[in-house]
Motif scaffolding. Structure first.
Motif, PDB file in Angstrom:
ATOM      1  N   LYS A 334      -0.372  -3.045  -7.985  1.00 12.07           N
ATOM      2  CA  LYS A 334       0.141  -1.930  -8.419  1.00 12.07           C
ATOM      3  C   LYS A 334      -0.665  -1.215  -9.444  1.00 12.07           C
ATOM      4  O   LYS A 334      -0.525  -0.186  -9.717  1.00 12.07           O
ATOM      5  CB  LYS A 334       1.506  -1.944  -9.028  1.00 12.07           C
ATOM      6  CG  LYS A 334       1.918  -2.784 -10.026  1.00 12.07           C
ATOM      7  CD  LYS A 334       3.357  -2.515 -10.346  1.00 12.07           C
ATOM      8  CE  LYS A 334       4.046  -3.359 -11.343  1.00 12.07           C
ATOM      9  NZ  LYS A 334       5.322  -3.149 -11.477  1.00 12.07           N
ATOM     10  N   LYS A 365       1.072   2.428  -3.131  1.00 10.53           N
ATOM     11  CA  LYS A 365       1.909   2.391  -4.505  1.00 10.53           C
ATOM     12  C   LYS A 365       3.266   1.764  -4.282  1.00 10.53           C
ATOM     13  O   LYS A 365       3.746   0.829  -5.080  1.00 10.53           O
ATOM     14  CB  LYS A 365       1.799   3.388  -5.490  1.00 10.53           C
ATOM     15  CG  LYS A 365       0.590   3.845  -6.142  1.00 10.53           C
ATOM     16  CD  LYS A 365       0.360   2.870  -7.379  1.00 10.53           C
ATOM     17  CE  LYS A 365      -1.031   3.003  -7.848  1.00 10.53           C
ATOM     18  NZ  LYS A 365      -1.474   2.139  -8.825  1.00 10.53           N
ATOM     19  N   ASP A 369       4.745  -2.033  -5.457  1.00 14.44           N
ATOM     20  CA  ASP A 369       6.015  -2.023  -6.248  1.00 14.44           C
ATOM     21  C   ASP A 369       6.631  -3.088  -5.781  1.00 14.44           C
ATOM     22  O   ASP A 369       7.393  -3.811  -6.432  1.00 14.44           O
ATOM     23  CB  ASP A 369       6.838  -0.556  -6.213  1.00 14.44           C
ATOM     24  CG  ASP A 369       6.184   0.196  -7.381  1.00 14.44           C
ATOM     25  OD1 ASP A 369       5.616  -0.266  -8.384  1.00 14.44           O
ATOM     26  OD2 ASP A 369       6.522   1.275  -7.546  1.00 14.44           O
TER      27      ASP A 369
END
Ligand code: KIV
Ligand code: ZN
Length: 518
Positions: A334, A365, A369
């Motif tokens: 990330k 992204k 996560d």
């Protein structure tokens, strides 16, 4: 024809977009076909068989657009032994810098019985149709379909007729995958010896893989004098598929010592095109597939790893880089930035414009996560997902209640043409409940022909790639999607397949039955 190529140069004729695409379920969209053709041209394939122009409007348009866009390769279209097919084929390929018409007729006893022609009548038809094609185009390929089950005397007779009528390439198809290496070689040798004019043209070999011998049969034909191999990426094709391009090209490269032939293929482009063909066709590559399988370069056993660390050649006959696998599977996470992502995607063969990169970055992204380490295969899955997630329906929200007590239920919001629709449905398990919810919002009678889940990487946080194949009135469409949540990936894959079904319904297909030529 005087051939200026060195005697050991083998032409690679790729038929992924014709023989490969006609495999039930492997249908590609127009844009996907153009993309694959561009990748084939960039990798140095000599001839691209772009489709079967008379089969449908869609095929015609794909062949003519590929003809217009291709920079180097010869663009070939398929035509039956009929003037109207040949004319239509010419209309499509004529835009190419280097066009070719490929016309064929089944010459074995079983195939001769279909048009109910005598041997003489068929010979006359071959003469007329090849001459007609040659009057339109100076590059004509002729195939006696089911050549490996055709009587030798008759095969020699019709090959001679086709050469005299102007064919510049004679393709010898093993249509049903019946031959074996020694027989494949003997057949080419026999034709070269017996047919007058045979040394003036190029012999091609076209093998199907029903007995798992397509690669061996093609290579044996080359050793006997064939100088064109017809093949597909990942061996895509009807039934057990065609000769795999990556296998013959790498075999000729790695065993050049005993098979001293060359091709024009840049082998470092193999992995990228293999992944793209798997993604757009919806036919995943088996893990242990030669050259392009996930495990093809994996050395997991202790003995192998030890040997590899001391000297890679202990167990490796080719380097991963030779087929375009990046040496390092550098992990992204990330904290990785946009530039690192662009660079990594470039290594994987994806060249993105800024706006595309922005979109992929947001999705990357979101994935990072949920998943600590993002591997190359995760990024490939992400890219596949972004390219197939277009269409009139999109999954906006999904919540599934599941547990040991049946039935399970799914709350779903689908956005259809920009408008949200919500529904709840129950089913036997979370995927069944989800599919029932989709079906409530988009009623249809398509049959679920395949539902397949693949873990993209290892670990319990791995993404799952789901492939869905639907069949409606004999037409087959596929959808694929990836997510760390298998049920979400399933919902998106199902909806992608339905979006493709809608497109498919809209396409007009005047001669659908022609699609069954192998
Ligand atoms: O397998 C086959 O015979 C074919 C021909 C049309 C060349 O694909
Ligand atoms: Zn074929």
């Amino acid at each position: 024809m005087t051939d200026q190529r060195p005697r050991n140069r083998v032409l690679i004729f790729d038929t992924t977009l014709r023989d490969g695409e006609q495999s039930p379920g492997a249908t590609m969209t127009h844009d996907e076909k153009l993309e694959i053709a561009e990748l084939l041209d960039e990798m140095g394939v000599d001839i691209i068989e772009a489709g079967f122009p008379i089969a449908s409007e869609g095929d015609f348009e794909a062949v003519s657009d590929i003809a217009r866009q291709t920079k180097n390769a010869v663009i070939c279209g398929l035509a039956r032994a009929q003037f109207k097919d040949i004319d239509r084929c010419w209309e499509a390929v004529r835009h190419a810098k280097r066009p070719r018409i490929h016309t064929f007729i089944g010459t074995s006893p079983l195939h001769r019985a279909i048009p109910n022609l005598t041997m003489d009548e068929m010979a006359e038809r071959i003469h007329e149709t090849v001459s007609h094609a040659r009057n339109l185009c100076d590059n004509v390929q002729w195939s006696p379909m089911d050549a490996t089950r055709t009587e030798h005397d008759y095969l020699c007779r019709v090959v001679e007729i086709a050469i005299k009528a102007g064919a510049t390439t004679i393709n010898i198809p093993d249509t049903v995958g019946y031959t074996a290496p020694s027989e494949s070689a003997d057949l080419i040798r026999m034709l070269l010896e017996r047919v007058p004019g045979a040394d003036e043209i190029v012999f091609a070999t076209h093998c199907h893989n029903d007995l798992g011998m397509a690669t061996a049969n093609a290579l044996a034909a080359v050793e006997a004098g064939a100088r064109q191999i017809e093949c597909t990426i990942n061996g895509l094709g009807e039934r057990a598929g065609n000769t795999a391009l990556e296998e013959v090209v790498m075999a000729l490269k790695v065993r050049h010592d005993i098979m001293p032939f060359t091709t024009g293929v840049d082998t470092t482009k193999i992995m990228n095109i293999s992944r793209r063909v798997a993604a757009v066709s919806g036919f995943p590559v088996q893990y242990n597939k030669a050259i392009v399988g996930k495990n093809a370069f994996a050395h997991e056993s202790g003995i192998h790893q030890d040997g590899m660390l001391k000297n890679a050649q202990t167990f490796e006959i080719m380097r991963p880089e030779d087929v375009g696998l990046s040496a390092s599977n550098l992990v992204m996470g990330k904290h990785s930035g946009r530039a690192a992502l662009r660079d990594k995607l470039r290594q994987l063969g994806y060249e993105l414009a800024d706006n595309q990169l922005n979109d992929v970055f947001v999705r990357f992204k979101a994935l990072a996560d949920r998943k600590k380490e993002v591997y190359d295969d995760d990024l490939v899955a992400l890219m596949t997902d972004s390219t197939s997630a277009e269409g009139q329906m999109q999954v906006k929200f999904l919540r599934v209640i599941c547990g040991t007590e049946a039935p399970q239920s799914a709350d779903l919001i689908l956005t259809v043409n920009g408008v949200d629709h919500q529904v709840t449905a129950q089913g036997d398990g979370p995927v069944d409940a989800t599919f029932n919810a989709v079906k409530k919002l988009f009623p249809h009678s398509a049959r679920l022909a395949l539902y397949q889940v693949h873990a993209v990487t290892e670990g319990t946080d791995a993404q799952a790639t789901v492939s869905v194949r639907l069949e409606e009135g004999g037409k087959i469409v596929t959808g694929q999607s990836s997510d760390t949540d298998t049920v979400v990936a399933s919902a998106k894959a199902y909806v992608n397949a339905l979006n493709n079904l809608v497109v498919r319904r809209e396409k007009t297909k005047p001669a659908e039955e022609l699609k069954s030529v192998s």
